[in-house]
Design an enzyme around this catalytic site. Sequence first.
Site, PDB file in Angstrom:
ATOM      1  N   ASN A  27       1.715  -5.937  -5.312  1.00 30.98           N
ATOM      2  CA  ASN A  27       0.419  -6.574  -5.515  1.00 30.98           C
ATOM      3  C   ASN A  27       0.096  -6.542  -7.013  1.00 30.98           C
ATOM      4  OD1 ASN A  27      -0.025  -3.814  -5.610  1.00 30.98           O
ATOM      5  ND2 ASN A  27      -1.370  -3.738  -3.857  1.00 30.98           N
ATOM      6  N   ARG A  73      -8.359  -4.063  -5.422  1.00 33.93           N
ATOM      7  CA  ARG A  73      -8.616  -5.437  -4.969  1.00 33.93           C
ATOM      8  C   ARG A  73      -8.977  -5.418  -3.483  1.00 33.93           C
ATOM      9  NH1 ARG A  73      -3.561  -9.642  -4.446  1.00 33.93           N
ATOM     10  NH2 ARG A  73      -2.903  -8.035  -2.998  1.00 33.93           N
ATOM     11  N   CYS A 124      -4.839   5.350  -5.373  1.00 30.74           N
ATOM     12  CA  CYS A 124      -4.149   4.107  -5.023  1.00 30.74           C
ATOM     13  C   CYS A 124      -2.705   4.240  -5.476  1.00 30.74           C
ATOM     14  CB  CYS A 124      -4.823   2.922  -5.711  1.00 30.74           C
ATOM     15  SG  CYS A 124      -3.906   1.386  -5.560  1.00 30.74           S
ATOM     16  N   CYS A 150       0.869  -1.171   0.000  1.00 27.17           N
ATOM     17  CA  CYS A 150       0.000   0.000   0.000  1.00 27.17           C
ATOM     18  C   CYS A 150       0.904   1.219   0.000  1.00 27.17           C
ATOM     19  CB  CYS A 150      -0.906  -0.039   1.226  1.00 27.17           C
ATOM     20  SG  CYS A 150      -1.912   1.414   1.381  1.00 27.17           S
TER      21      CYS A 150
END
Length: 275
Positions: free
Chosen positions: A159, A211, A219, A73
């Site tokens: 990710n 997701r 994001c 993140c």
Amino acid sequence: YMDIKAFKMDGLGNDFVIIDQRIHNLNLSKDQIIKICDRDFIGCDQLILIKKNSEIDAGLEFYNSDGSISGACGNGTRCIADFLSKEGNKKEISLLTSSGLLKSKILGNNLVETEIGIPKTNWKEIPLSKKIDTKDLKIEIIDKDNNKHIGGIAINVGNPHIIFFVNDIESFDLKKIGPKIENHELFPEKCNVTLAKVIKKDLIKVKVWERGAGLTKACGTAACATAVAGNIKSLIDKTTDIEFTLGKLTISIDKKNSIHMKGPVSDIKNIEIKL
């Protein structure tokens, strides 16, 4: 019940509830995590736990609003770096995440730059369920006027992501497309879905379906993946701005092919959670 002292921060509206686990290690259940993230309770895109780490500044664990673990993140990492820099009056912060060690520089004026690392573009590393050209997944999406767009580039930046370069991001209903592609059979670990439009050599406008979290205002890892995808397709420069609803992140790819993400973080807000 538990009375938890926590914090709220966001990066361009991508918001987090932060719980510092370094002193009291709370064991939160999946249901409790979902409850904290619920917009009818406290509400956030991701819950972040700060973990004690004697060798570096801290370890981080990220949870999506559906209770699932998030590997990386970017915006959250930048927020925590800012948080810890204020605590220890440091300009450089190292944080351990499940996708590796992330180093951040505190640039002042609420600006933080984090090195996200080298992207993965091999089908196994993304991961995809079969060997396929990751530069063109040939996945079909349909816009609101029933026009077909076929493509998609897959990239892993901690990710899995898929990026579609389209002529108009507003002409697609990402709320409908997002969950379909997130759960596509090609992505065994699911994926983040980004619609991207190149405005000029150093600016891309994006919309992201995340997701495990759904539509998000911003994001960080999607911004990184989009910049990498734009470079693979030779659409943009090595340094580019990625524009979300509430502002921009600047992504640069250095000579070692490592990604750096620079952008604003909010002030820190103290909150109490009664679970």
